[in-house]
Motif scaffolding. Structure first.
Motif, PDB file in Angstrom:
ATOM      1  N   ILE A   1       0.869  -1.186   0.000  1.00  0.00           N
ATOM      2  CA  ILE A   1       0.000   0.000   0.000  1.00  0.00           C
ATOM      3  C   ILE A   1       0.900   1.228   0.000  1.00  0.00           C
ATOM      4  O   ILE A   1       1.472   1.595   1.031  1.00  0.00           O
ATOM      5  N   LYS A   2       1.029   1.822  -1.164  1.00  0.00           N
ATOM      6  CA  LYS A   2       1.851   3.023  -1.295  1.00  0.00           C
ATOM      7  C   LYS A   2       1.164   4.174  -0.558  1.00  0.00           C
ATOM      8  O   LYS A   2      -0.064   4.288  -0.581  1.00  0.00           O
ATOM      9  N   VAL A   3       1.952   5.002   0.047  1.00  0.00           N
ATOM     10  CA  VAL A   3       1.384   6.168   0.742  1.00  0.00           C
ATOM     11  C   VAL A   3       2.011   7.430   0.156  1.00  0.00           C
ATOM     12  O   VAL A   3       3.236   7.558   0.093  1.00  0.00           O
ATOM     13  N   THR A   4       1.179   8.331  -0.283  1.00  0.00           N
ATOM     14  CA  THR A   4       1.654   9.620  -0.781  1.00  0.00           C
ATOM     15  C   THR A   4       0.954  10.715   0.020  1.00  0.00           C
ATOM     16  O   THR A   4       0.066  10.432   0.839  1.00  0.00           O
ATOM     17  N   LYS A   5       1.374  11.928  -0.209  1.00  0.00           N
ATOM     18  CA  LYS A   5       0.697  13.040   0.471  1.00  0.00           C
ATOM     19  C   LYS A   5      -0.793  13.042   0.169  1.00  0.00           C
ATOM     20  O   LYS A   5      -1.621  13.401   1.005  1.00  0.00           O
ATOM     21  N   ASP A   6      -1.106  12.657  -1.064  1.00  0.00           N
ATOM     22  CA  ASP A   6      -2.493  12.790  -1.512  1.00  0.00           C
ATOM     23  C   ASP A   6      -3.389  11.637  -1.082  1.00  0.00           C
ATOM     24  O   ASP A   6      -4.582  11.826  -0.841  1.00  0.00           O
ATOM     25  N   ASN A   7      -2.812  10.433  -1.014  1.00  0.00           N
ATOM     26  CA  ASN A   7      -3.706   9.284  -0.809  1.00  0.00           C
ATOM     27  C   ASN A   7      -3.721   8.769   0.626  1.00  0.00           C
ATOM     28  O   ASN A   7      -4.221   7.681   0.885  1.00  0.00           O
ATOM     29  N   LYS A   8      -3.153   9.518   1.549  1.00  0.00           N
ATOM     30  CA  LYS A   8      -3.026   9.007   2.916  1.00  0.00           C
ATOM     31  C   LYS A   8      -4.354   8.505   3.505  1.00  0.00           C
ATOM     32  O   LYS A   8      -4.387   7.392   4.054  1.00  0.00           O
ATOM     33  N   PRO A   9      -5.423   9.283   3.418  1.00  0.00           N
ATOM     34  CA  PRO A   9      -6.687   8.771   3.979  1.00  0.00           C
ATOM     35  C   PRO A   9      -7.120   7.455   3.331  1.00  0.00           C
ATOM     36  O   PRO A   9      -7.538   6.522   4.027  1.00  0.00           O
ATOM     37  N   GLN A  10      -7.005   7.384   2.015  1.00  0.00           N
ATOM     38  CA  GLN A  10      -7.391   6.143   1.333  1.00  0.00           C
ATOM     39  C   GLN A  10      -6.463   4.986   1.742  1.00  0.00           C
ATOM     40  O   GLN A  10      -6.933   3.856   1.953  1.00  0.00           O
ATOM     41  N   ALA A  11      -5.157   5.285   1.845  1.00  0.00           N
ATOM     42  CA  ALA A  11      -4.214   4.230   2.219  1.00  0.00           C
ATOM     43  C   ALA A  11      -4.545   3.700   3.610  1.00  0.00           C
ATOM     44  O   ALA A  11      -4.594   2.483   3.833  1.00  0.00           O
ATOM     45  N   GLU A  12      -4.821   4.612   4.518  1.00  0.00           N
ATOM     46  CA  GLU A  12      -5.151   4.158   5.878  1.00  0.00           C
ATOM     47  C   GLU A  12      -6.485   3.414   5.913  1.00  0.00           C
ATOM     48  O   GLU A  12      -6.659   2.476   6.690  1.00  0.00           O
ATOM     49  N   ALA A  13      -7.393   3.865   5.092  1.00  0.00           N
ATOM     50  CA  ALA A  13      -8.687   3.160   5.026  1.00  0.00           C
ATOM     51  C   ALA A  13      -8.458   1.721   4.573  1.00  0.00           C
ATOM     52  O   ALA A  13      -9.043   0.770   5.119  1.00  0.00           O
ATOM     53  N   ARG A  14      -7.564   1.555   3.608  1.00  0.00           N
ATOM     54  CA  ARG A  14      -7.258   0.206   3.109  1.00  0.00           C
ATOM     55  C   ARG A  14      -6.571  -0.628   4.199  1.00  0.00           C
ATOM     56  O   ARG A  14      -6.872  -1.814   4.368  1.00  0.00           O
ATOM     57  N   ILE A  15      -5.680   0.014   4.940  1.00  0.00           N
ATOM     58  CA  ILE A  15      -5.024  -0.690   6.048  1.00  0.00           C
ATOM     59  C   ILE A  15      -6.057  -1.152   7.077  1.00  0.00           C
ATOM     60  O   ILE A  15      -6.058  -2.306   7.512  1.00  0.00           O
ATOM     61  N   MET A  16      -6.953  -0.247   7.407  1.00  0.00           N
ATOM     62  CA  MET A  16      -7.970  -0.594   8.407  1.00  0.00           C
ATOM     63  C   MET A  16      -8.897  -1.694   7.894  1.00  0.00           C
ATOM     64  O   MET A  16      -9.358  -2.529   8.675  1.00  0.00           O
ATOM     65  N   GLU A  17      -9.170  -1.668   6.620  1.00  0.00           N
ATOM     66  CA  GLU A  17      -9.965  -2.767   6.030  1.00  0.00           C
ATOM     67  C   GLU A  17      -9.292  -4.115   6.267  1.00  0.00           C
ATOM     68  O   GLU A  17      -9.937  -5.087   6.644  1.00  0.00           O
ATOM     69  N   ILE A  18      -7.980  -4.138   6.013  1.00  0.00           N
ATOM     70  CA  ILE A  18      -7.244  -5.395   6.203  1.00  0.00           C
ATOM     71  C   ILE A  18      -7.276  -5.808   7.666  1.00  0.00           C
ATOM     72  O   ILE A  18      -7.482  -6.981   7.989  1.00  0.00           O
ATOM     73  N   VAL A  19      -7.099  -4.835   8.551  1.00  0.00           N
ATOM     74  CA  VAL A  19      -7.161  -5.131   9.985  1.00  0.00           C
ATOM     75  C   VAL A  19      -8.512  -5.748  10.329  1.00  0.00           C
ATOM     76  O   VAL A  19      -8.588  -6.761  11.048  1.00  0.00           O
ATOM     77  N   GLU A  20      -9.555  -5.153   9.794  1.00  0.00           N
ATOM     78  CA  GLU A  20     -10.892  -5.663  10.137  1.00  0.00           C
ATOM     79  C   GLU A  20     -11.187  -7.010   9.485  1.00  0.00           C
ATOM     80  O   GLU A  20     -11.732  -7.915  10.116  1.00  0.00           O
ATOM     81  N   GLU A  21     -10.823  -7.133   8.235  1.00  0.00           N
ATOM     82  CA  GLU A  21     -11.062  -8.397   7.529  1.00  0.00           C
ATOM     83  C   GLU A  21     -10.328  -9.565   8.182  1.00  0.00           C
ATOM     84  O   GLU A  21     -10.841 -10.679   8.232  1.00  0.00           O
ATOM     85  N   THR A  22      -9.116  -9.295   8.641  1.00  0.00           N
ATOM     86  CA  THR A  22      -8.328 -10.385   9.226  1.00  0.00           C
ATOM     87  C   THR A  22      -8.629 -10.594  10.704  1.00  0.00           C
ATOM     88  O   THR A  22      -8.202 -11.573  11.290  1.00  0.00           O
ATOM     89  N   GLY A  23      -9.366  -9.665  11.287  1.00  0.00           N
ATOM     90  CA  GLY A  23      -9.624  -9.764  12.713  1.00  0.00           C
ATOM     91  C   GLY A  23      -8.393  -9.474  13.554  1.00  0.00           C
ATOM     92  O   GLY A  23      -8.292  -9.943  14.704  1.00  0.00           O
ATOM     93  N   ALA A  24      -7.460  -8.724  13.018  1.00  0.00           N
ATOM     94  CA  ALA A  24      -6.222  -8.447  13.752  1.00  0.00           C
ATOM     95  C   ALA A  24      -6.497  -7.623  15.002  1.00  0.00           C
ATOM     96  O   ALA A  24      -7.261  -6.657  14.966  1.00  0.00           O
ATOM     97  N   GLU A  25      -5.878  -8.032  16.093  1.00  0.00           N
ATOM     98  CA  GLU A  25      -6.031  -7.293  17.345  1.00  0.00           C
ATOM     99  C   GLU A  25      -4.903  -6.303  17.540  1.00  0.00           C
ATOM    100  O   GLU A  25      -4.980  -5.425  18.396  1.00  0.00           O
ATOM    101  N   LEU A  26      -3.847  -6.482  16.787  1.00  0.00           N
ATOM    102  CA  LEU A  26      -2.640  -5.686  17.002  1.00  0.00           C
ATOM    103  C   LEU A  26      -1.967  -5.365  15.669  1.00  0.00           C
ATOM    104  O   LEU A  26      -1.900  -6.219  14.785  1.00  0.00           O
ATOM    105  N   ILE A  27      -1.505  -4.112  15.564  1.00  0.00           N
ATOM    106  CA  ILE A  27      -0.640  -3.728  14.441  1.00  0.00           C
ATOM    107  C   ILE A  27       0.761  -3.509  14.992  1.00  0.00           C
ATOM    108  O   ILE A  27       0.929  -2.798  15.988  1.00  0.00           O
ATOM    109  N   VAL A  28       1.745  -4.134  14.349  1.00  0.00           N
ATOM    110  CA  VAL A  28       3.137  -3.922  14.747  1.00  0.00           C
ATOM    111  C   VAL A  28       3.846  -3.134  13.648  1.00  0.00           C
ATOM    112  O   VAL A  28       3.908  -3.582  12.498  1.00  0.00           O
ATOM    113  N   LEU A  29       4.352  -1.965  14.025  1.00  0.00           N
ATOM    114  CA  LEU A  29       5.132  -1.166  13.078  1.00  0.00           C
ATOM    115  C   LEU A  29       6.593  -1.580  13.205  1.00  0.00           C
ATOM    116  O   LEU A  29       7.318  -1.136  14.095  1.00  0.00           O
TER     117      LEU A  29
END
Lengths: 294, 294, 294, 294
Positions: free
Chosen positions: D139-167
């Motif tokens: 998921i590429k992140v640019t100045k312009d697409n940050k909200p969309q990129a994060e929305a996609r990240i959150m989708e994956i978190v929700e779809e997978t049922g992840a309880e934790l994100i590790v950076l």
């Protein structure tokens, strides 16, 4: 510009450093790092110099010309090109953490070694090794075939031109003959703070003794099991709440780190055998840098 | 036989080591330990050599003769007799652990220093200092008398011939003028892992931030508070179960150890200022040994 | 308000914690800290609770009433007033660093102990001990007078009401009889990372083996020399540049720190004997705080 | 037999431990490990209990029945099955050492987590992730697409049922909105000893300041960059001979170790948020054990 390191050992005597430094300067080289140790117990002198051939001297010429400097002091010496990687054979049995750690470090260019072969008495790590494009050899060892198995190992060492064998949790004991033949060229990782808990099951021994720190030791292999010259050691704190199987896990990181540091020192020619001990000089500037990010 | 250490700094250039080593050899001295550092960022060269004058050269003669070696390389250099102790003034306020620790180390001969005076802005430690047969000076510092107080401190420094001031938890801020005058000759211990938690109450700051390790930092004092070149640092692990007052106690051992190691390095001429950083070479063989048992 | 700690050991069984916690709550006490350990190997349960008697219960009453709770679980238990200091006899020979360290810690209130006597087989530390207003006893030990010497030591222990003997680098071996009589009440500091380098001259042994870390171990004394249950250990890194006499100096700080931490744990009733091992619970909040600044 | 852990936080009050322990005993469970912390600053109580349901109680029943215990004390509580792994999404940019380390630990069963996805803003690690049979998302992140990129990240978190994100060295800054939404559920590794050297290039900052130890810090992510509650920290010693690029290599092991320990603590429910700090309880017996050898 050739960057090289020069290692010297000889009996301690006035004028050694001057003789070496003069030669380096006369041949147009600049010393960028140096360390020396005089062992007052046995009168032995150890030196390691990093230098750059600023006026174009080749390593071959430097090596050749140095003979005249070395002779009056009875120096043992080696010139090593800093850009050359050392060829290494890794041997492993069933615990794979040190292997995994070394594969990663080599992949990112954090160790100046090339893994030319992995030898195991089990098949467990064939796939992971092959995925790194490294030849994998499974050589089973039984009571009956030990001489043949070792002969096969030595064949691989010779065919690949390996200068070093790393026993990365390899659980077979090598013969005296092989230990002597490869003296100073086999590094082992033992999962205890030697000389405590030699032999089998050191974590179980540590658990039963009730120590509060467990450790790992990397050493050159000699015919006396777990008695070779120690290169590096480290420890991790444990409490009553850790069982022997917890030790196995907690010890993993210590073992991998200790072994990697020992190999780093050896492959950068920072380690000298000194009877049953070692001299280990500090790392030269920049020598921890790795080439890649992951 | 005179044992001495030679420290050299100059711009990095080919032939420096040879020039130094030749001089040492020609004057009949044997190098027993050496370390060097080339700072690639600023092109500065740093060297420290331990040597023995095997054929009777005196330090005075060595020092004088070296001028000709030093000149072409623009070397700053110093010859130090290894048997000479460095005269030190210790300053302390109300926390006495570093003072106590240093008194003990000096008493057993573990540091090559002589404490020629202890100065405090409080009377608390007069008795313990006097019992060690060391002159104690109480110099109160107020907003109004600061210049006079510092003048009195500098008088003591000059009268005693002190080469070093150690701020062993001395809680008054020194004036810029004094910091500049004594540049590289005042060592402080700060009870945090600098650059975190500068200024007042570092343990309280650490507690409030919720760090998992607390530390101590020994550094040369400059006009910028807590910004001087760092000599030594160390840490200790804490958990939620330790309060800020626990930190004070746990930090005590770290502070005393860090300060003692910094003084050991400085007094053995192992520390070089390098802009806002330091170069600290490893301890020479035998230099940790102490003369007495207790 | 009485603050106390309760220690319990018994065979592990469902309901222990509930029984204890109920009693504490019923008697108007609030648990501020607790730790437990179930040894899966031997089925033994260990617990330590810190609590405050919020409604005025006395320790005597708590102790008495607890008998009924303890009986069905076959608990061994002790209630300790947190404001009571433990009476300690320190024994020392010629290395004085641990003695010096303990005198300082006790002086600033960093350890909940009272040093009721210092016993030595030498006169070296009489003055320093007496200056701390602590009785000093010189009891020479020879091959012939050992029983009488130990009898005199035990007299002092009994007269002073000492609960603990600390061997702070005391170099005489105690008799089996005394070890057994004082089981769990004598703490020793050994200057190696046990079980390595038992017996005499551990630093020399370490030097000859060429280890890269040296250590210290604090343990309860048993009839088997250097084999008692270990309470605390720590290490310090050394290189080839340190001699055995450097080890003596570098080890001093480790020894003093390890012994002080072992005494801290013991005197706060955080250590339990568990066969040939120990259970050591973490320090309670505030228990590292000291009363004075120096 | 169900093994579970119970975590409780509530305002500190007499009788909490008794209430909990009674419930555990009454439901036929045996407490095998427990730890508590009373924060004297804010009056908050924290407890973690490991227990075994010896008479067949189910986690569901235990959870339901506990409501009546919790209510009068206003407890927040959770029952966790010890055999359940936590679903985790790992995010990484170009430094791959933490990712590599976590993949290995998970493969050998050393962490009670399942990596349900790896998300990166680069393609570098697609192959290594896929080879572990884990879904990889670029998921590429640019100045312009940050909200969309994060929305996609959150989708994956929700779809997978992840309880934790590790950076795991993920170099994009998350939005305040995402930080708040995932409060206490995102763990980051910062390559400095926070609060020193926040923001970009901490190793370069450390090099320029001339510190003698470099460190790494794992913390929960909050909207304030590098200001979240710290879970774990550690350090490694460096000297003048190491450059900033050496720091990158030496720091790698510390970063990977610190992050792994933070995840171990979090996934075993040993970490509690406590304002801007954390409470981290010791590991339960056996919880470091791993299932496989390599």
């Amino acid at each position: 510009m050739t960057k090289f390191c020069l290692t010297v050992t000889c009996p301690s005597k006035r004028g050694i450093v001057a003789a070496i430094a003069n030669y380096i300067a006369e041949t147009g080289c600049n010393i960028t790092d140096s360390a020396q140790f005089d062992d007052a117990d046995n009168g032995q002198f150890f030196m390691r110099i990093s230098a750059e051939a600023e006026t174009g001297a080749t390593l071959e010429a430097l090596r050749e010309g140095f003979a005249a400097v070395a002779q009056p002091f009875a120096m043992n010496y080696e010139f090593h090109d800093q850009d050359t990687t050392m060829k290494v054979v890794i041997m492993v049995s069933r615990f794979g953490h040190c292997l995994n750690d070394l594969l990663y470090r080599v992949r990112i260019g954090a160790l100046p070694i090339e893994i030319v072969a992995v030898i195991s008495n089990h098949m467990d790590y064939q796939k992971v090794v092959v995925n790194h494009d490294i030849p994998f050899h499974c050589i089973k060892v039984t009571k009956d075939n030990k001489p043949q198995a070792e002969a096969r190992i030595m064949e691989i060492v010779e065919e690949t031109g390996a200068e070093l064998i790393v026993l990365a949790r390899y659980m077979q004991i090598l013969s005296d003959a092989m230990c002597q033949k490869m003296s100073g060229r086999i590094i082992n990782i033992h999962h205890s703070f030697l000389p405590s808990f030699k032999g089998a099951n050191p974590y179980k021994q540590a658990y039963e003794r009730g120590v509060k720190l467990i450790g790992a030791t990397s050493h050159y292999v000699t015919a006396d099991l777990d008695e070779g010259p120690i290169i590096e050691q480290d420890i991790v704190r444990i409490t009553q709440s850790q069982s022997a199987s917890d030790y196995v896990s907690l010890g993993r990181d210590v073992e991998a780190g200790v072994l990697a540091r020992a190999i780093h020192a050896h492959a950068h020619h920072r380690v000298f055998m000194n009877g049953n001990k070692t001299v280990v000089f500090p790392a030269s500037p920049g020598s921890y840098s790795s080439k890649r990010m992951g």
